[in-house]
Design a protein around this motif. Structure first.
Motif, PDB file in Angstrom:
ATOM      1  N   LEU A 119       0.814  -1.212   0.063  1.00 47.46           N
ATOM      2  CA  LEU A 119      -0.145   0.093   0.032  1.00 47.46           C
ATOM      3  C   LEU A 119       0.758   1.410  -0.082  1.00 47.46           C
ATOM      4  O   LEU A 119       1.835   1.309   0.491  1.00 47.46           O
ATOM      5  CB  LEU A 119      -0.889   0.077   1.238  1.00 47.46           C
ATOM      6  N   PRO A 120       0.352   2.381  -0.523  1.00 45.77           N
ATOM      7  CA  PRO A 120       1.128   3.718  -0.798  1.00 45.77           C
ATOM      8  C   PRO A 120       1.322   4.054   0.869  1.00 45.77           C
ATOM      9  O   PRO A 120       0.486   3.713   1.813  1.00 45.77           O
ATOM     10  CB  PRO A 120       0.341   4.470  -1.414  1.00 45.77           C
ATOM     11  N   ILE A 171      -4.933   0.593   8.790  1.00 44.06           N
ATOM     12  CA  ILE A 171      -3.900  -0.114   8.231  1.00 44.06           C
ATOM     13  C   ILE A 171      -2.724   0.780   7.953  1.00 44.06           C
ATOM     14  O   ILE A 171      -3.260   2.125   7.300  1.00 44.06           O
ATOM     15  CB  ILE A 171      -4.209  -0.998   7.320  1.00 44.06           C
ATOM     16  N   GLU A 172      -1.361   0.725   8.446  1.00 48.53           N
ATOM     17  CA  GLU A 172      -0.325   1.602   7.938  1.00 48.53           C
ATOM     18  C   GLU A 172      -0.069   1.181   6.625  1.00 48.53           C
ATOM     19  O   GLU A 172       0.006   0.089   6.087  1.00 48.53           O
ATOM     20  CB  GLU A 172       0.799   1.373   9.050  1.00 48.53           C
ATOM     21  N   GLY A 173       0.661   2.073   5.755  1.00 52.69           N
ATOM     22  CA  GLY A 173       0.830   1.752   4.448  1.00 52.69           C
ATOM     23  C   GLY A 173       2.230   0.799   4.475  1.00 52.69           C
ATOM     24  O   GLY A 173       2.827   0.740   5.528  1.00 52.69           O
ATOM     25  N   GLY A 174       2.617   0.415   3.375  1.00 51.45           N
ATOM     26  CA  GLY A 174       3.623  -0.390   3.250  1.00 51.45           C
ATOM     27  C   GLY A 174       3.188  -1.780   3.051  1.00 51.45           C
ATOM     28  O   GLY A 174       2.030  -2.039   2.480  1.00 51.45           O
ATOM     29  N   PHE A 202     -13.518 -10.095   6.611  1.00 52.39           N
ATOM     30  CA  PHE A 202     -14.396  -9.689   5.613  1.00 52.39           C
ATOM     31  C   PHE A 202     -13.718 -10.352   4.291  1.00 52.39           C
ATOM     32  O   PHE A 202     -12.403  -9.936   4.094  1.00 52.39           O
ATOM     33  CB  PHE A 202     -14.954  -8.460   5.266  1.00 52.39           C
ATOM     34  N   PRO A 203     -14.504 -10.873   3.457  1.00 43.59           N
ATOM     35  CA  PRO A 203     -13.623 -11.575   2.163  1.00 43.59           C
ATOM     36  C   PRO A 203     -12.996 -10.623   1.356  1.00 43.59           C
ATOM     37  O   PRO A 203     -12.268 -10.988   0.476  1.00 43.59           O
ATOM     38  CB  PRO A 203     -14.897 -12.179   1.483  1.00 43.59           C
ATOM     39  N   VAL A 204     -13.216  -9.289   1.125  1.00 45.45           N
ATOM     40  CA  VAL A 204     -12.815  -8.297   0.191  1.00 45.45           C
ATOM     41  C   VAL A 204     -12.498  -7.213   1.034  1.00 45.45           C
ATOM     42  O   VAL A 204     -13.061  -6.899   2.242  1.00 45.45           O
ATOM     43  CB  VAL A 204     -13.832  -8.042  -0.935  1.00 45.45           C
ATOM     44  N   ALA A 205     -11.454  -6.020   0.519  1.00 49.71           N
ATOM     45  CA  ALA A 205     -11.293  -5.037   1.022  1.00 49.71           C
ATOM     46  C   ALA A 205     -11.307  -3.865   0.417  1.00 49.71           C
ATOM     47  O   ALA A 205     -10.917  -3.935  -0.723  1.00 49.71           O
ATOM     48  CB  ALA A 205      -9.836  -5.107   1.674  1.00 49.71           C
ATOM     49  N   LEU A 206     -11.965  -2.789   1.182  1.00 51.89           N
ATOM     50  CA  LEU A 206     -12.031  -1.549   0.329  1.00 51.89           C
ATOM     51  C   LEU A 206     -11.535  -0.410   1.216  1.00 51.89           C
ATOM     52  O   LEU A 206     -11.865  -0.162   2.314  1.00 51.89           O
ATOM     53  CB  LEU A 206     -13.504  -1.154   0.000  1.00 51.89           C
ATOM     54  N   LEU A 207     -10.295   0.148   0.890  1.00 52.02           N
ATOM     55  CA  LEU A 207      -9.480   0.941   1.754  1.00 52.02           C
ATOM     56  C   LEU A 207      -9.553   2.355   1.326  1.00 52.02           C
ATOM     57  O   LEU A 207      -9.526   2.642  -0.003  1.00 52.02           O
ATOM     58  CB  LEU A 207      -7.892   0.505   1.706  1.00 52.02           C
ATOM     59  N   ALA A 208      -9.679   3.288   2.226  1.00 50.33           N
ATOM     60  CA  ALA A 208      -9.497   4.753   1.747  1.00 50.33           C
ATOM     61  C   ALA A 208      -8.724   5.383   2.654  1.00 50.33           C
ATOM     62  O   ALA A 208      -8.274   5.233   4.131  1.00 50.33           O
ATOM     63  CB  ALA A 208     -11.042   5.328   2.191  1.00 50.33           C
ATOM     64  N   ARG A 209      -7.694   6.127   2.271  1.00 49.26           N
ATOM     65  CA  ARG A 209      -6.401   6.891   2.956  1.00 49.26           C
ATOM     66  C   ARG A 209      -7.348   7.765   3.789  1.00 49.26           C
ATOM     67  O   ARG A 209      -8.068   8.755   3.558  1.00 49.26           O
ATOM     68  CB  ARG A 209      -5.491   7.477   1.985  1.00 49.26           C
ATOM     69  N   GLU A 210      -6.749   7.864   5.040  1.00 46.00           N
ATOM     70  CA  GLU A 210      -7.451   8.713   6.180  1.00 46.00           C
ATOM     71  C   GLU A 210      -6.736  10.228   5.820  1.00 46.00           C
ATOM     72  O   GLU A 210      -5.586  10.505   5.576  1.00 46.00           O
ATOM     73  CB  GLU A 210      -6.984   8.308   7.486  1.00 46.00           C
TER      74      GLU A 210
END
Length: 849
Positions: free
Chosen positions: A805-806, A819-822, A833-841
């Motif tokens: 991840l950036p 979650i922290e990037g890297g 959960f079976p899938v992940a949708l991440l948004a940068r804080e």
């Protein structure tokens, strides 16, 4: 109910409440902050009395004010159809229906109609003296006699003579007005006209002669496939092609829609079947000029490797291309190859899909689309006649060559425009490939004929007839593909039925993750606002059925074993007759078991209705036009027996339970891909939850929106740290799917710039021994999607697999985890959960979100 049968472009459907209900609907949409996109059908209209254009054409023939609105061949090769429209509505041969009294002339007010087969058709005004002159004799009325003679003297101008046509129409209206006045003053005129009509109906020779004076020819419905003189929507006789390329036809048929677009009632349009148009690019250009700010989508079916033309001024397609890419990346290529052997061994059916598709395209052009081939043949024979080097090609040779080269096209159509001298290298290549394919397939046909066809299709040979042939041929190859492949071959080649979808190539062995990324990058560069979809009113199976069937590609050996066991278990239920193969056949049985696996639990009545439709579409054991009642009855009984046989039902249930979770993960994976890949997601009715629908009409059953509203309210209260666990605890209700959609849509609204035309699509680095089981990408600079694939083969053993991840702090919108990037372990990322949708804080949030 499907909206294809437009009879008046200037009115809102009265069955839906008309203009008043539409205004109320639009007002409610505005209050809810919702926009409106309308599906429009420019290619054709529905026939019938309600269609004033068509009624006028039947009444007045080539002298109709609307004769040029429709794509009618007024001068076909068959002389008896010259200046007439074939109306194939009779249930038997014309003479038999006439003899049995099935055709009558009746009076309606001061006008007369022909009634037969439950339909009404107008009477040509110049034929009225047959009735009115006899009525005038009975009434001893000079006025009625004068009117009868006047109707008979109406001119018969061609549709190009606009001035005379309008004058004729005026005179006709005046004559009917005078007849109405006469009958109002002397009501006994109605009686003598009825008496004259009754006498006509009793005299079969006179009635036959009267019917021959009409601008249409009544015929047995089976004649349509070979003799129809107008272009249809595919092979549907009641949907006639429009000449929308003529500007006045465009204006007449689009006036209401364009007014709605101008006034902001509509935000966009989805154009149905643009490939049926003579010049799709010109049509879209005209539409764009009238509605510069509208979101315009075309229901263009793209074959694998084909992309929407970038010079079309529209936002994109209706999403079948995305649907197939998403499905193909979730299957195991090596498993599909193994399924080829399983299928061949189980059914002894051919496994070369392209050969099957080619055969079915040839068949459909011989039968259902025969009249279209005949029209093209007549034009090309004339072209050959005008060329001394080609004049000795026979009509039969030309007909076979046209069918062959059309069947060899790998795409729905090309877009060569003679008027603009426009041909792309892409189109030239498609035509050359089809020509070489045809020459190899038909060594019995002179290769020079195919070369000449190629020269006409690529504009090396030009002329008025050549242009007409080229444009009509391009309108023809789409129906050949649709009817031959979508509606036939897809029900015959059953290796993995979940891959048999509109725009798909079931013979291919899936896509790699890199190929999926390549497609998405292309979309972001060329059509970032295209539509993405997984289910529509036309899909053969819902997205959840396909997602479950995809699991079979991961367990081909287990699937093959269970198919063999079920076939032995149910063998006694197949109908047997001396000299005839047991019914249903093995291919039908193989198809049936996949249907049960994909859509289970499936009530028996739905299974029977679907299997009947599917087998008629396959046209191997029974068809729509020639029902094999013995086979159909055997199939129904086979289904009934298997539903009532407890050991089979128990095994079926157990098998479905073993693949259920993997199928649901596939569903969530493709759902999140749809909502975050380049494009505008389309949510088909009912698919907010697990939806195991099959082809229409199964996928058009009423949707329980009250249930969905209730579940959505439940979801809104699940925002704590254990929200994902609460959602997963109710997996059988479909909450995980609704949760994924709900969260993805809210993130799209919150961060529109991450999903818009300027947003990037960047594949993320995935490392580790199981890296090929992950699809990960970033949208814009602050949204990341991570989904798994090939779940069964993975077996939960992610081991050292990580996604990079950036930098920054990322929140998983589906679990709440930060979650922290890297480098992030995929196992931990997907544990809750079976899938992940991440948004940068701290990036991209809207203040009003």
């Amino acid at each position: 109910m499907h909206g294809y049968d437009v009879v008046d472009h200037q009115k809102v459907n009265e069955e839906l409440g008309g203009a008043v209900a539409h205004d109320r609907f639009c007002k409610k949409l505005g209050e809810a902050g919702l926009g409106q996109v309308l599906d429009i059908v420019p290619n054709h209209m529905s026939l019938g009395k309600e269609n004033r254009f068509w009624w006028d054409v039947l009444e007045n023939g080539t002298s109709s004010r609307y004769a040029s609105f429709f794509d009618i061949d007024w001068q076909p090769q068959e002389e008896r159809l010259r200046d007439k429209v074939l109306v194939p509505i009779l249930g038997d041969q014309y003479g038999r229906v006439l003899q049995s009294g099935g055709i009558k002339v009746v009076r309606r007010g001061v006008k007369f109609q022909v009634e037969c087969s439950g339909q009404s058709l107008p009477v040509s005004p110049p034929s009225l003296p047959v009735i009115l002159a006899r009525a005038a004799e009975y009434a001893k009325s000079d006025t009625l006699s004068f009117l009868a003679a006047s109707f008979g003297r109406l001119p018969a101008p061609e549709y190009v003579d606009r001035r005379t046509i309008l004058a004729r129409h005026r005179d006709k209206v005046v004559l009917f007005t005078l007849l109405e006045r006469l009958c109002a003053e002397q009501p006994e005129m109605f009686d003598v006209m009825d008496r004259a009509a009754a006498e006509l109906n009793e005299n079969l020779d006179a009635l036959d002669d009267f019917l021959n004076q009409q601008n249409y020819r009544l015929a047995y419905w089976k004649t349509a496939d070979q003799q129809l003189s107008y272009r249809r929507f595919f092979d549907v006789n009641t949907l006639i092609g429009l000449r929308v390329e003529r500007e006045y036809v465009f204006e007449e048929t689009h006036a209401l829609v364009l007014d709605w677009l101008r006034r902001g009632v509509l935000d966009g349009v989805r154009v149905d079947h643009p490939d049926g148009l003579r010049d799709p690019k010109e049509y879209f250009k005209r539409l764009r000029e009238r509605a510069p700010d509208a979101w315009v989508i075309g229901e263009k079916i793209l074959e694998p490797g084909e992309f929407l033309r970038e010079d079309w001024p529209i936002e994109g397609t209706s999403g079948y291309d995305f649907l197939n890419v998403a499905a193909a990346v979730l299957v195991a290529p090596e498993g599909l190859m193994e399924l080829t052997s399983v299928y061949s061994h189980s059914t002894e059916q051919p496994t070369d899909f392209h050969a099957i598709a080619h055969e079915k395209k040839i068949n459909v052009s011989q039968e259902a689309l025969g009249s279209d081939v005949n029209r093209l043949t007549s034009i090309f024979v004339e072209i050959c006649e005008a060329n001394r080097d080609r004049r000795d090609y026979t009509r039969a040779e030309v007909r076979r060559a046209i069918r062959e080269i059309a069947a060899c096209f790998s795409v729905y159509r090309t877009y060569v425009v003679p008027e603009r001298e426009e041909i792309t290298e892409e189109d030239r290549e498609y035509i050359m490939q089809a020509t070489e394919c045809a020459k190899e397939s038909r060594l019995d046909i002179d290769g020079g004929l195919f070369d000449f066809l190629c020269d006409v299709l690529t504009m090396k040979v030009k002329g008025k007839l050549e242009s007409e042939f080229l444009l009509r041929f391009q309108q023809f190859t789409g129906p050949v593909m649709a009817k031959g492949v979508e509606d036939t071959a897809f029900y015959c080649f059953n290796r993995l039925t979940g891959m048999n979808e509109v725009g798909s190539d079931p013979g291919r062995n899936g896509l790699s993750v890199e190929e999926f990324h390549s497609y998405c990058r292309k979309m972001q560069e060329t059509h970032p606002c295209t539509m993405t979809t997984l289910s529509t009113h036309d899909t053969k199976r819902s997205d959840d059925v396909r997602a479950r069937l995809a699991v079979l590609s991961e367990i081909p050996d287990k699937f093959g074993a269970v198919i063999q066991r079920w076939s032995r278990m149910n063998n006694a239920f197949r109908a047997r007759k001396p000299g005839v193969e047991p019914m249903p056949d093995r291919n039908t049985e193989y198809f049936y078991y996949q249907t049960l696996i994909g859509a289970w639990p499936l009530p028996m009545d739905r299974a029977q209705a679907y299997m009947l439709k599917a087998m008629r579409e396959a046209k191997q054991q029974t068809t729509w036009v020639a029902n094999n009642k013995e086979f159909e009855e055997a199939l129904n009984l086979f289904i009934e027996f298997t539903y009532n046989y407890a050991p089979f039902q128990r095994e079926l249930q157990q098998f479905v339970e073993r693949i259920l979770e993997a199928g649901r993960v596939n569903s969530l994976a493709q759902t999140l891909l749809k909502y975050t890949a380049p494009g505008v997601p389309d949510l088909y009715q009912g698919t907010e939850l697990w939806d195991l629908s099959l082809v229409d009409p199964d996928n058009r059953r009423p949707v329980d929106y009250a249930l969905r509203q209730r579940l959505l309210e439940d979801l809104k209260h699940m925002n704590g740290g254990d929200a994902a666990a609460q959602v997963m605890a109710r997996v059988d209700e479909g909450l995980p799917k609704m949760w994924t959609i709900h969260k993805a849509l809210h993130l799209r609204r919150e961060r529109p710039s991450s999903f818009g035309a300027e947003a990037d699509y960047v594949p993320l680095m995935v490392d580790g021994i199981k890296h090929d089981h992950v699809i990960a990408f970033m949208r814009g600079e602050d949204v990341v999607t991570v989904v798994p694939r090939l779940i069964v083969k993975l077996g939960g053993a992610w081991k050292d697999t990580v996604v990079t991840l950036p930098e920054g702090r990322w929140r998983n919108r589906l679990t709440g985890e930060v979650i922290e990037g890297g480098e992030v372990g995929v196992k931990g990322l997907l544990k809750d959960f079976p899938v992940a949708l991440l948004a940068r804080e701290g990036v991209g949030e809207r203040a009003d979100a």
